[in-house]
Design an enzyme around this catalytic site. Structure first.
Site, PDB file in Angstrom:
ATOM      1  N   GLU B  87     -25.301 -15.199 -23.256  1.00 24.70           N
ATOM      2  CA  GLU B  87     -24.835 -16.174 -22.263  1.00 24.70           C
ATOM      3  C   GLU B  87     -25.948 -16.628 -21.320  1.00 24.70           C
ATOM      4  OE1 GLU B  87     -23.064 -13.564 -23.158  1.00 24.70           O
ATOM      5  OE2 GLU B  87     -21.236 -14.441 -23.982  1.00 24.70           O
ATOM      6  N   HIS B 156     -10.129 -12.027 -19.659  1.00 28.14           N
ATOM      7  CA  HIS B 156     -10.057 -13.292 -20.390  1.00 28.14           C
ATOM      8  C   HIS B 156      -9.000 -14.218 -19.781  1.00 28.14           C
ATOM      9  CE1 HIS B 156     -12.111 -10.829 -23.380  1.00 28.14           C
ATOM     10  NE2 HIS B 156     -12.317 -11.872 -24.135  1.00 28.14           N
TER      11      HIS B 156
END
Lengths: 365, 354
Positions: B87, B156
């Site tokens: 990321e 999430h």
């Protein structure tokens, strides 16, 4: 490397050293840290200032292998990289002083100097943050089919951050034109990197990813330039990334007010005997350059015969000014740059609202 | 919980409310899901401008939610870049690409994973233009699927839009309909600055009309910083965004049957946000309820309410947001954090003493 080429690298190293000396002077008392208090009268250069005394050969040797349209990314200790890539010292000083003529219009300071006109894409206040940026710029060059490469400078402390692994892996996976340069000054801020680093360091980690590396004496500008040129040409030929591990030493503390009392003074003494500028002077004198003007041959720059020879083959050692003269000349140039920067106006406070972002994005077309 | 719209149950009201005014636009409209609208917007942008590239994990296979479907086949692996799970470098490389003249569209899978790239978003992308004194622009779009994804638990399911709204240099966009998704993504890609584009994970299958060939309708719907009044009303204003729009429109429909007229404003972008539209509506109705799925504490609702209160102390103000707890996995636990139309109705009932 010809003597004239070496002299040019020498001049750039002197330029960096003189720049750092003047910046250092202008910063004393500018920030409180390491037990040092800020002075009553504010210092012209405020905040933390990371100096690169002793590391000049890495910046200069690597940038000697780059073309004008190649790019670099740098670190918080980036003055040398900027100067070596061609940035103008007076605009760098103006930035350090927070003036309107600074490269960043006074918005960045020492840790954020960039000069896009010479391919210098930015110093960075975050360790290892320049690595992914370099990788992305290289990916853009490759996507557009350009032959430009990116040299990515980072320190030995950066190899313990995630973006080092991510960025090297990424560059190798996508075969990107990046020359990674680990400028190893042995210290991660105020801690010995050796105490904080497992394994054999930057080159070993790069090799584990299949990236070819070279290790060199980062204080020997000829060795740095030779290794960088070899690696840069492989990168430019489309061979994917390479890594140069240049081992050097930071003469000063982490920031200008850091007396670096955490290290053994003898360690510094030994390092000073291996000063990259003095090493270069020794080589130049072995090649016939003279230390001071009164020892140089008279009329060395006069006469049609020697002028014609210089035009045909480049100047021989006897036509070149003495090293003292070169030093004095560089010093004067850098002092002049500082004076010019000091005369630059402060930015208007309204500029704080400029270049933040456009109000709401562009228009659909 | 009866009003939840998971897995493709379609509520057409918000989308229909967003449809173009002229008959021509409606005729030309194509029925698309949010995922299809997103893929179409990116494809159209990539056709129009060779400097637009996209990068992220698994996007070559169409992305986790099919929002990149078909792009690799058309544009190839150089412009549709499947990346390692890195990321920091996905974001950092995008910054480097932008500095070198590309317009990257970054996929970070879910907003929760943006936390692995916060230095690159906040310290690099958002600040480069200013910090470098205007030498460079960072035209990139950061796509962050957000919100509760049923059964996905605490890492999430977050709604972190107020984090990004807090950062100077970032534009924050949160589409609620297929039309908004298409039009705002096109505008975001055109932006000269980094845009955080938060797409709700439970809206991907929501379908609605998108007048793809009506440029003026798309341009109208794609104005960043302009709120959309999804439903007009006179008793109370509800300001919301993203998936909250569905719940608020349903709640307004329920309350209408009981004689309460609720105006629903879809903010669409949180920075810049349409202060004028919210203030105008709140002044007219006299009451403003800000509704969001994010945790209420320090949520963007606080900013909206405070702004209106400073300008017009006479307006009555309330917020409805999630309790300050991580989103639980088990359905009874998850439901505690879930925004629903029933919760919106209850909040309004209590406030009005119904």
């Amino acid at each position: 490397m010809s003597t004239e080429q070496l002299l040019e690298l020498y001049r750039v190293m002197l330029r960096i050293r003189a720049f750092e000396d003047l910046a250092d002077q202008a910063s004393q008392g500018g920030t409180s840290a390491f037990g040092q208090a800020t002075s009553a009268a504010p210092a012209p250069v405020r905040g933390p200032l990371h100096l690169s005394h002793g590391q000049e050969a890495v910046a200069v040797g690597v940038c000697a292998s780059l073309h004008a349209d190649d790019a670099i990314t740098s670190t918080h200790r980036g003055h040398g990289h900027c100067i070596a890539k061609g940035a103008d010292p007076w605009r760098m000083f103006a930035e350090l002083l927070g003036r309107a003529d600074g490269y960043n219009a006074g918005k960045g300071g020492s840790m954020h100097i960039a000069d896009f006109s010479v391919g210098m894409l930015g110093s960075n206040g975050v360790v290892a943050a320049g690595i992914p940026i370099a990788v992305g710029a290289a990916q853009a060059f490759k996507l557009r089919g350009e032959s430009r490469i990116v040299a990515c400078f980072f320190g030995d402390g950066a190899i313990n951050r995630g973006p080092f692994l991510e960025g090297l892996n990424w560059a190798q996976v996508f075969q990107l034109p990046v020359l990674f340069v680990c400028e190893d000054n042995r210290y991660s801020a105020t801690t010995r990197s050796a105490d904080m680093t497992a394994g054999e360091g930057a080159a070993a980690r790069a090799r584990a990813l299949g990236i070819a590396t070279q290790v060199c004496d980062g204080n020997d500008v000829i060795a740095v330039a030779r290794a960088a040129a070899e690696l840069a040409s492989q990168v430019r030929a489309g061979g994917g990334p390479r890594l140069l591990h240049a081992i050097t030493y930071r003469f000063k503390g982490h920031v200008s007010v850091d007396p670096a009392s955490y290290r053994d003074p003898r360690e510094l003494d030994r390092a000073l005997e291996h000063d990259p500028i003095e090493l270069t002077e020794r080589v130049l004198m072995e090649r016939g350059c003279v230390a001071s003007a009164h020892a140089s041959k008279p009329d060395s720059r006069i006469g049609s015969e020697s002028a014609a020879r210089a035009a045909a083959t480049g100047p021989g050692p006897s036509e070149i000014a003495s090293l003292d003269e070169i030093k004095r000349h560089v010093r004067e140039q850098i002092e002049h740059a500082m004076q010019r920067a000091l005369a630059s106006p402060w930015p208007d406070a309204a500029a704080a609202f400029e270049d933040v972002q456009d109000s709401g994005g562009g228009v659909w077309r | 919980m009866s009003d939840r719209t998971v897995g493709g149950v379609v509520r057409s009201a918000p989308a229909a409310g967003n449809a173009t005014s002229g008959a021509t636009g409606v005729e030309q409209s194509v029925d698309l899901s949010c995922a299809e609208a997103a893929a179409r917007a990116l494809a159209d942008a990539m056709r129009a401008d060779p400097s637009v590239v996209t990068l992220g994990e698994d996007i070559g296979r169409g992305g986790v939610f099919a929002q990149y479907r078909g792009l690799l086949a058309e544009f190839g692996a150089q412009r549709v870049i499947d990346t390692p799970i890195s990321e920091s470098t996905i974001m950092g490389a995008a910054v480097g690409m932008a500095l070198a003249g590309l317009r990257p569209v970054v996929e970070l899978r879910v907003v929760d994973f943006a936390l692995c790239a916060m230095d690159e978003i906040v310290n690099q992308a958002a600040k480069a233009r200013f910090m470098l004194g205007g030498q460079a622009r960072v035209p990139l779009v950061i796509r962050l699927p957000g919100g509760i994804w049923s059964g996905a638990a605490a890492q999430h399911s977050q709604s972190l839009e107020s984090w990004f709204a807090h950062i100077p240099g970032l534009t924050v966009v949160m589409p609620a309909t297929p039309l908004a998704h298409y039009a705002l993504l096109r505008t975001a890609i055109e932006s000269a600055d980094p845009v955080v584009f938060i797409e709700h994970k439970e809206l991907w299958t929501l379908r609605g009309p998108v007048p793809l060939h009506d440029h003026s309708a798309i341009a109208h719907a794609g104005r960043i910083g302009v709120a959309h009044t999804a439903r007009s009303g006179s008793d109370l204003t509800v300001c919301t965004w993203s998936r909250g729009l569905q719940h608020c429109v349903l709640a307004a429909e329920q309350l209408e049957g009981r004689g309460v007229s609720v105006e629903v404003i879809d903010l669409q972008s949180l920075w810049p946000w349409d202060k004028q539209a919210v203030i105008e509506s709140a002044q007219r109705t006299g009451r403003l309820l800000v509704v969001h799925e994010a945790v209420q504490v320090a949520g963007f609702g606080a900013e909206v309410v405070a702004t209106v209160a400073e300008a017009h102390p006479e307006v009555k103000l309330r917020r409805l947001g999630a309790p300050r707890i991580p989103v639980g996995y088990s359905p009874p636990l998850e439901a505690v954090s879930m925004l629903t139309a029933d919760r919106v109705v209850s909040a309004i009932e209590q406030w009005l003493g119904l």
